[in-house]
Design an enzyme around this catalytic site. Sequence first.
Site, mmCIF file in Angstrom:
data_model
loop_
_atom_site.group_PDB
_atom_site.id
_atom_site.type_symbol
_atom_site.label_atom_id
_atom_site.label_comp_id
_atom_site.label_asym_id
_atom_site.label_seq_id
_atom_site.Cartn_x
_atom_site.Cartn_y
_atom_site.Cartn_z
ATOM 1 N N LYS A 48 0.818 -1.216 0.000
ATOM 2 C CA LYS A 48 0.000 0.000 0.000
ATOM 3 C C LYS A 48 0.859 1.277 0.000
ATOM 4 C CE LYS A 48 -3.969 -2.174 2.268
ATOM 5 N NZ LYS A 48 -5.023 -1.983 3.281
ATOM 6 N N TYR A 88 -12.366 -2.171 -4.156
ATOM 7 C CA TYR A 88 -12.863 -2.277 -2.783
ATOM 8 C C TYR A 88 -14.392 -2.168 -2.708
ATOM 9 C CZ TYR A 88 -8.219 -2.294 -0.589
ATOM 10 O OH TYR A 88 -6.966 -2.648 -0.160
ATOM 11 N N ASN A 151 -2.024 0.009 6.780
ATOM 12 C CA ASN A 151 -1.497 -1.259 7.308
ATOM 13 C C ASN A 151 -0.559 -1.991 6.330
ATOM 14 O OD1 ASN A 151 -3.483 -1.978 5.548
ATOM 15 N ND2 ASN A 151 -4.573 -3.355 6.924
ATOM 16 N N HIS A 154 -2.108 -5.478 1.464
ATOM 17 C CA HIS A 154 -3.417 -6.109 1.281
ATOM 18 C C HIS A 154 -3.191 -7.536 0.798
ATOM 19 C CE1 HIS A 154 -7.437 -7.000 -0.280
ATOM 20 N NE2 HIS A 154 -6.816 -7.465 -1.352
ATOM 21 N N GLU A 165 -9.304 -11.053 -7.887
ATOM 22 C CA GLU A 165 -8.375 -9.933 -7.651
ATOM 23 C C GLU A 165 -7.129 -10.037 -8.537
ATOM 24 O OE1 GLU A 165 -7.648 -9.454 -3.437
ATOM 25 O OE2 GLU A 165 -9.670 -8.693 -3.099
HETATM 26 P P1 CMP Z 1 -7.312 -4.656 3.245
HETATM 27 O O1 CMP Z 1 -6.738 -6.007 3.411
HETATM 28 O O2 CMP Z 1 -6.758 -3.784 2.181
HETATM 29 O O3 CMP Z 1 -8.887 -4.783 3.015
HETATM 30 C C1 CMP Z 1 -9.784 -3.753 3.319
HETATM 31 C C2 CMP Z 1 -9.134 -2.658 4.086
HETATM 32 O O4 CMP Z 1 -9.980 -1.782 4.767
HETATM 33 C C3 CMP Z 1 -8.268 -3.252 5.179
HETATM 34 O O5 CMP Z 1 -7.164 -3.876 4.617
HETATM 35 C C4 CMP Z 1 -7.993 -2.061 6.065
HETATM 36 O O6 CMP Z 1 -6.809 -1.398 5.736
HETATM 37 C C5 CMP Z 1 -9.188 -1.176 5.767
HETATM 38 N N1 CMP Z 1 -9.980 -1.012 6.978
HETATM 39 C C6 CMP Z 1 -10.613 -1.956 7.655
HETATM 40 N N2 CMP Z 1 -11.229 -1.400 8.739
HETATM 41 C C7 CMP Z 1 -10.944 -0.078 8.716
HETATM 42 C C8 CMP Z 1 -11.287 1.008 9.549
HETATM 43 N N3 CMP Z 1 -12.027 0.837 10.628
HETATM 44 N N4 CMP Z 1 -10.827 2.223 9.206
HETATM 45 C C9 CMP Z 1 -10.070 2.387 8.084
HETATM 46 N N5 CMP Z 1 -9.718 1.386 7.256
HETATM 47 C C10 CMP Z 1 -10.156 0.161 7.576
#
Ligand code: CMP
Length: 174
Positions: A48, A88, A151, A154, A165
């Site tokens: 990311k 998403y 984070n 993904h 995906e």
């Molecule tokens: P990812 O694996 O990319 O899939 C969906 C993403 O939504 C997840 O990782 C998080 O980074 C994001 N996400 C999930 N919960 C929250 C939240 N409460 N606030 C912001 N981002 C979120």
Amino acid sequence: MIMKRLMLLCLPVLLLIAGCTLFKTSCDHHDQTIKKVPNMEHTLAIIKPDAVKAHNSGKIIDRIEQEGFEIVGMKKINLSLAQAQSFYAVHKERPFYGELVEFMTSGPVVVMALAKDNAVKAWRDLMGATNPAQAESNTIRKLYGASVGENATHGSDAPETAAEEVKFFFPELS
Ligand code: CMP
């Protein structure tokens, strides 16, 4: 005599034509299509914008290889708004959807198609929990993630999603 001169003059041209034909034929036969690893599970990984910006892509890619994944496809791209919204879309009713799309379009990402036995679970285990604060030590999100939104990586959540995906970013993979 004239015929001999004519032949000497024509020879280089003929050799050039023959050479080009041979070269073209050998290029045509070189299959450059990327292919999935046969009989192996594939998953999609994204590094990311936070991790790319922090120059952590190299360390994450190295870890992926050290853990035995085959990187079948990889590219660094800027997601368009439409791409991020579509990728998403499953989260579009969630309160964090707007924030997620904005973040994913805030800078370049590295998308990868990874192959390994049980690739989906193996990559999710290596990433750790979505929230880096809850991730196991030495997982990628623990090492490089800052928050549930930022984070670092993904990963697809199931083999069916992984197939969609991977196709989303690598439609040329067969
Ligand atoms: P990812 O694996 O990319 O899939 C969906 C993403 O939504 C997840 O990782 C998080 O980074 C994001 N996400 C999930 N919960 C929250 C939240 N409460 N606030 C912001 N981002 C979120």
